[in-house]
Structures are given as C-alpha cells and as structure tokens.
Design a protein around this motif. Structure first.
Motif, short mmCIF file in Angstrom:
data_model
loop_
_atom_site.label_atom_id
_atom_site.label_comp_id
_atom_site.label_asym_id
_atom_site.label_seq_id
_atom_site.Cartn_x
_atom_site.Cartn_y
_atom_site.Cartn_z
N LYS A 146 0.80 -1.15 0.06
CA LYS A 146 -0.01 0.01 0.06
C LYS A 146 0.79 1.27 0.17
O LYS A 146 2.05 0.95 0.55
CB LYS A 146 -0.97 0.01 1.24
CG LYS A 146 -1.93 -1.24 0.99
CD LYS A 146 -2.66 -1.24 2.58
CE LYS A 146 -3.55 -2.26 2.57
NZ LYS A 146 -4.20 -2.56 3.78
N ASP A 147 0.42 2.36 -0.52
CA ASP A 147 1.20 3.32 -0.78
C ASP A 147 0.47 4.87 -0.93
O ASP A 147 -0.77 4.56 -1.29
CB ASP A 147 2.09 3.26 -2.06
CG ASP A 147 3.42 4.02 -1.95
OD1 ASP A 147 3.61 4.53 -1.05
OD2 ASP A 147 3.78 4.38 -3.10
N LYS A 148 0.98 6.15 -0.50
CA LYS A 148 0.59 7.11 -1.08
C LYS A 148 -1.01 7.74 -0.50
O LYS A 148 -1.83 7.96 -1.35
CB LYS A 148 0.77 7.40 -2.53
CG LYS A 148 2.02 7.30 -3.06
CD LYS A 148 2.68 8.53 -2.73
CE LYS A 148 4.18 8.60 -3.21
NZ LYS A 148 4.99 7.67 -2.70
N PRO A 149 -1.24 7.52 0.91
CA PRO A 149 -2.35 7.80 1.31
C PRO A 149 -2.65 9.37 1.23
O PRO A 149 -1.83 10.18 1.22
CB PRO A 149 -2.56 7.42 2.61
CG PRO A 149 -1.01 7.29 3.15
CD PRO A 149 -0.37 6.91 2.03
N TRP A 150 -3.86 9.74 0.88
CA TRP A 150 -4.22 11.04 1.12
C TRP A 150 -5.48 11.42 1.68
O TRP A 150 -6.46 10.60 1.38
CB TRP A 150 -4.20 11.77 -0.50
CG TRP A 150 -4.28 13.14 -0.43
CD1 TRP A 150 -5.25 14.26 -0.39
CD2 TRP A 150 -3.18 14.02 -0.14
NE1 TRP A 150 -4.96 15.63 -0.58
CE2 TRP A 150 -3.43 15.37 -0.19
CE3 TRP A 150 -1.92 13.57 -0.23
CZ2 TRP A 150 -2.53 16.39 -0.10
CZ3 TRP A 150 -0.78 14.46 -0.09
CH2 TRP A 150 -1.19 16.13 -0.19
N ALA A 198 -3.48 9.43 -5.87
CA ALA A 198 -4.49 10.39 -6.26
C ALA A 198 -4.82 11.37 -5.17
O ALA A 198 -4.01 11.16 -4.03
CB ALA A 198 -5.78 9.36 -6.05
N TYR A 199 -5.35 12.42 -5.47
CA TYR A 199 -5.85 13.50 -4.61
C TYR A 199 -6.85 13.93 -4.44
O TYR A 199 -7.66 13.59 -5.61
CB TYR A 199 -4.73 14.75 -5.03
CG TYR A 199 -3.30 14.71 -4.94
CD1 TYR A 199 -2.78 14.88 -3.82
CD2 TYR A 199 -2.58 14.22 -6.19
CE1 TYR A 199 -1.33 14.85 -3.80
CE2 TYR A 199 -1.21 14.17 -5.83
CZ TYR A 199 -0.47 14.47 -4.85
OH TYR A 199 0.71 14.28 -4.61
N PHE A 200 -7.75 14.54 -3.33
CA PHE A 200 -9.12 14.90 -3.26
C PHE A 200 -9.02 16.49 -3.42
O PHE A 200 -7.93 17.23 -3.00
CB PHE A 200 -9.53 14.47 -1.91
CG PHE A 200 -9.84 12.99 -1.83
CD1 PHE A 200 -10.62 12.38 -2.44
CD2 PHE A 200 -9.06 12.37 -0.72
CE1 PHE A 200 -10.96 10.97 -2.40
CE2 PHE A 200 -9.48 11.12 -0.45
CZ PHE A 200 -10.27 10.33 -1.12
N TYR A 201 -9.97 16.93 -3.74
CA TYR A 201 -10.36 18.30 -3.44
C TYR A 201 -11.87 18.58 -3.35
O TYR A 201 -12.68 17.90 -4.07
CB TYR A 201 -9.76 19.21 -4.62
CG TYR A 201 -10.02 20.83 -4.53
CD1 TYR A 201 -8.99 21.46 -3.89
CD2 TYR A 201 -11.26 21.44 -4.96
CE1 TYR A 201 -9.21 22.92 -3.31
CE2 TYR A 201 -11.31 23.02 -4.67
CZ TYR A 201 -10.40 23.61 -3.90
OH TYR A 201 -10.54 24.89 -3.63
N ARG A 202 -12.48 19.26 -2.36
CA ARG A 202 -13.89 19.38 -2.22
C ARG A 202 -14.26 21.06 -2.56
O ARG A 202 -13.56 21.91 -2.52
CB ARG A 202 -14.26 19.31 -0.66
CG ARG A 202 -15.61 19.50 -0.43
CD ARG A 202 -16.12 19.51 0.89
NE ARG A 202 -17.27 19.70 1.24
CZ ARG A 202 -17.85 19.73 2.64
NH1 ARG A 202 -16.98 19.84 3.31
NH2 ARG A 202 -19.19 19.66 2.79
N ASP A 203 -15.30 20.78 -3.47
CA ASP A 203 -15.84 22.13 -4.00
C ASP A 203 -17.37 22.13 -3.61
O ASP A 203 -18.13 21.46 -4.38
CB ASP A 203 -15.69 22.33 -5.30
CG ASP A 203 -16.39 23.61 -5.85
OD1 ASP A 203 -16.41 24.61 -5.06
OD2 ASP A 203 -17.10 23.78 -6.91
N GLY A 204 -17.82 22.84 -2.47
CA GLY A 204 -19.14 22.76 -2.10
C GLY A 204 -19.63 21.39 -1.83
O GLY A 204 -19.02 20.68 -1.02
N SER A 205 -20.55 20.76 -2.46
CA SER A 205 -21.32 19.42 -2.16
C SER A 205 -20.41 18.50 -3.05
O SER A 205 -20.92 17.36 -2.92
CB SER A 205 -22.55 19.31 -2.12
OG SER A 205 -23.14 19.85 -3.58
N THR A 206 -19.67 18.73 -3.87
CA THR A 206 -18.83 17.91 -4.96
C THR A 206 -17.33 17.58 -4.48
O THR A 206 -16.61 18.56 -3.95
CB THR A 206 -18.86 18.58 -6.34
OG1 THR A 206 -20.13 18.71 -6.65
CG2 THR A 206 -18.23 17.43 -7.21
N VAL A 207 -16.99 16.37 -4.32
CA VAL A 207 -15.47 15.98 -4.07
C VAL A 207 -15.14 15.43 -5.41
O VAL A 207 -15.58 14.65 -5.93
CB VAL A 207 -15.59 14.76 -3.00
CG1 VAL A 207 -14.10 14.65 -2.78
CG2 VAL A 207 -16.38 15.27 -1.77
#
Length: 458
Positions: A146-150, A198-207
């Motif tokens: 396993k690798d690269k948690p975000w 992978a990376y996350f970004y949240r904009d309002g109610s959308t991830v």
C-alpha cells in the motif's frame, strides 16, 4: 518617488518549520498542509533519526504560521526492517480544533509491504496527549503493498482516505470511507484503472479525485472523478491529459509515478489539474483544465522555461482564479515559485517567488512527492521541503501572502521596520527603518511591514 498599496502582495518572509539543527544530509520532505480558522498544521517525513525514513513529524501554528510548535512524531515499532513515509493532514471544516493525519508504515525492505496509519485529536491539536493513532482498516498485517495515502475531511465525521494497493492484482486506488469520525471504515474500490497516486479536492457538495492512469502504458494519463454523495459513489470524468513520460526517473524524463503529479482543484464547472509536462530536455509545469465540468479538456504550460520545474501544487479561490506553486532550478540552485491565472488557465501571470532565497535541493530523483499549497480567506499558504538553505540538511519552510487594500498614495512614509522585495518576490533587505539609506538600483520594489505591502517605483 510614487508609492502604491497593492492587492497582489508578495509572499512574506519564510519561516523554518523544522526549526532545529538538523543532522548533516538528513532531509525533511514530503510535507502536507491543512488550515482551520484557528490553526495551521503540517505533517512531513523526518529522516533526522537513526534508521531510514523513520519518523513522520507533526507541527502546528496558532499565529498564522509565524511560529510553529512541534507536537508529535510517529515511528514504526521496528526501525530496522520497517520505515515510514507519505504523510497527509486534513482539518475538519466544521470544527476548527479538529485535525486528522495519515501516512505509511512499510516493512520488509527486500519485498516492501505497507499499512496506512490514521491519527486524530480529541482535544487541543497542539497537545500530544490529545492524539491517538491506529492502523487504517482493512489491516492486512503487511500482506500487500500500500502507498500514497491522502486524506480529506468533509465535516460531520465523514472522512475519505485514498491509497494505492496491489491487493487485488494490479495497482489500483481504493478509498477508505468513514461516517463516524474514523471509528469504523468501509472500502470503496476504484477498479478498472491501474493507478498509484490520487488527490482529493472539495468544492461545495462535490468532491473531486484525480489519479494517474497507467492503462495505456508507456503513455500515462490523469483520470478525474467526482462524487456528489460525500464519497460514497464516484463518476468518471475521463482523462484530463495523456502523454509519454520518458524512460528514466529524472528530468527531462519523469518515469516515476508520484513525480508526474496530478494535484487537483475545482470551482463549479471549472476543474484544473497540475502535472509535469515534458518540455524538450526539461520538465515543466503544466495544467490540464476544463470549464464545462470535465466534458472537454485543454492543457498548457504554466511558465514554459529552459530549466527544470517539479512538484506542482494547485489551488483556487473562484471560478476565475487559479494559483500554481512549484520548485524550479535556478542556475545550480532551486527556488519555490508560483503563478496565477484570473481566467481559469487561459493565461498565467509571470512567475513570482514564494521562497525568499535560493537553496540547494536534493533531486534524488526529481525531489520528493509533494508540498503544501492552499487558499483560505483571501490568502495563499505555502509549505515546501528538501530546502538546503544556510544549512547542511534539507528543511521545511512556510510562508503566506497578506491581504491588503488597493489605494494610491503619493510620498507616503512607512514607519517601523520593513523588508524590501524585488518585483518577483525575492528579498533584498530585511529589518529596514529608513528607505532613503538603502541604495537600490532603479526599478520596482515591494516594501512589506507586518500585513501592509507598498509598491515603490524608484
């Protein structure tokens, strides 16, 4: 002399976050950043221990980044056969005192396997006794890589942690999802795409989620997904860009999964992903962008140059305004730079400086894997690592912009001490009290005194 107060202030003086005498040759690297209305938190790899990559450190600031308090570190139980890395930190958008951290514990150097650790605080985040850590489910007892948690917190106890694993054969991105503040977790598989970061970004109610895509190797693509139900289900928006990364792990090639990069931001229907775009014999920063929710994509260089640029991070403040930060080779040294766009990547400003100094940089190859760059409440907050400046080890540095108002003033005098910067943000002089006693060539300079920034034309 004509003086203006300016809205686009340069970044302030750099603050050393890893503020101890680091041992010779020991890097501080892969630093992540999170902010609430009360605190700024940083989590990074600290190699200044016996063993190899043997601790991840956590520090926090209560004064906007001016000073930092080292709070805790995490080490594997076996520092001979195990090591640590890939830290990520997040803040709870509904609780300014709540933070979360994840990272990797690897074991068996001859056949590496990994588990993700998960930490959270239940009291003040600057108190070590408030924190507890555990292995993120599913705990497979180091049976798989396993690798690269975000990590991202959506508030209300909803947490998402993505990571790569070979548990099911080919590498894929899986998401651990919790709705009870990390007490229990379920696993969501993003199968069908061979992927390692992978990376996350949240904009309002959308991830949004961006991930590298090796399905068409030796070409590599960047796949974008979105969720409108707090990460329970995901819809693919297709690939934002595809290119050939080359055959080695150093520039101009970029054939190492994390180094290609795929950091994401979004505002409404506008989405943008920063990545490394090959440019002849150099690595340059590129942005793939969409203005129609991912139906179609364009991509371009941010600041095409005959030098290496690595580790781009991207953030945004509106459907128009984008900001990109990266590390760039300047002669035999490096600097941390940035550029902005007021039309969602149609055009970018000339690059400015984030670091107020040049530094030696352990490329090894192409640096490390990521830095931290966020927008919040009218300001940009930046943190980077592997910075050998005035030291024989790679340290972590932080800086931020300061909000000012736009007004013109003629023959205005600054009282108190101030620093002088060139137009691209490089420090010229510090702790000045009388501008007339400083001999400056003709040009444009910025004078910064606490939160006020003045533009001087000489």
């Amino acid at each position: 002399m004509i003086i203006f107060l300016l809205t686009d202030a340069p970044f302030g003086p750099n603050v050393k976050v890893s503020n101890w005498d680091i041992s010779t040759g020991m890097d501080q690297l892969e630093v992540s950043l999170a902010k609430s209305s009360s605190w700024i938190a940083a989590h990074w790899i600290d190699t200044d221990w016996s063993g190899w990559f043997s601790a991840n450190d956590f520090a926090i600031s209560s004064d906007g980044g001016a000073t930092w308090k080292f709070v805790w570190y995490i080490r594997p139980p076996d520092t001979v056969n195990c090591w640590i890395g890939d830290p990520s930190v997040a803040s709870d958008p509904t609780d300014p005192n709540k933070f979360y951290a994840v990272g990797m514990i690897y074991c068996n150097p001859y056949n590496p396997k990994g588990e993700v650790y998960f930490c959270k605080n239940t009291g003040r985040p600057d108190t070590v006794s408030s924190w507890s850590c555990s292995i993120l489910p599913p705990n497979d007892s180091w049976a798989y890589f396993k690798d690269k948690p975000w990590i991202i917190s959506l508030g209300g106890g909803i947490l998402l942690v993505n990571y790569t694993t070979d548990k099911y054969g080919s590498y894929e991105i899986d998401i651990a999802r919790s709705t009870d503040d990390g007490s229990t977790w379920n696993t969501i598989r993003l199968s069908g795409v061979q992927s390692t970061v992978a990376y996350f970004y949240r904009d309002g109610s959308t991830v949004y989620l961006s991930q590298n895509n090796f399905n068409s190797w030796p070409n590599i693509a960047i796949r974008v997904r979105k969720s409108t139900d707090n990460g329970a289900t995901w819809t693919s928006l297709g690939d934002a860009v595809s290119f050939y990364p080359g055959s080695s792990t150093s520039c101009p090639n970029f054939n190492r999964p994390a180094k290609i990069h795929n950091h994401i931001t979004a505002q409404g229907n506008n989405i943008a992903v920063a990545f490394i775009k090959p440019n002849g014999s150099y690595c340059n920063v590129g942005v793939a962008y969409s203005t129609n929710g991912g139906s179609t994509w364009n991509n371009k260089y941010v600041a095409q140059a005959s030098t290496d640029q690595v580790l781009p991070m991207i953030t945004s403040s509106s459907p128009s305004n984008l900001y990109v930060m990266w590390q760039e080779k300047v002669g035999s040294q490096w600097a941390t730079k940035w550029a902005s766009s007021s039309n969602w990547a149609t055009t970018f400003s000339s690059p400015g400086r984030v670091s107020d100094h040049n530094y030696t940089f352990n490329q090894n190859p192409a640096g490390h894997d990521y830095n931290g760059f966020i927008y919040d409440a009218g300001n940009l907050f930046a943190i980077w690592a592997n910075d050998y400046y005035g030291d024989d080890a790679g340290a972590v540095y932080f800086t931020r912009t300061s909000s000012t108002s736009l007004e013109e003033a003629v023959d205005r005098v600054i009282t108190g001490e101030f620093n002088i910067y060139t137009v691209d943000g490089r420090v010229v002089a510090r702790n000045i009290k009388d501008l007339d006693k400083v001999r400056l060539p003709k040009g444009v300079y910025f004078l910064k005194a606490k939160t006020r920034v003045i533009k001087v034309i000489r």
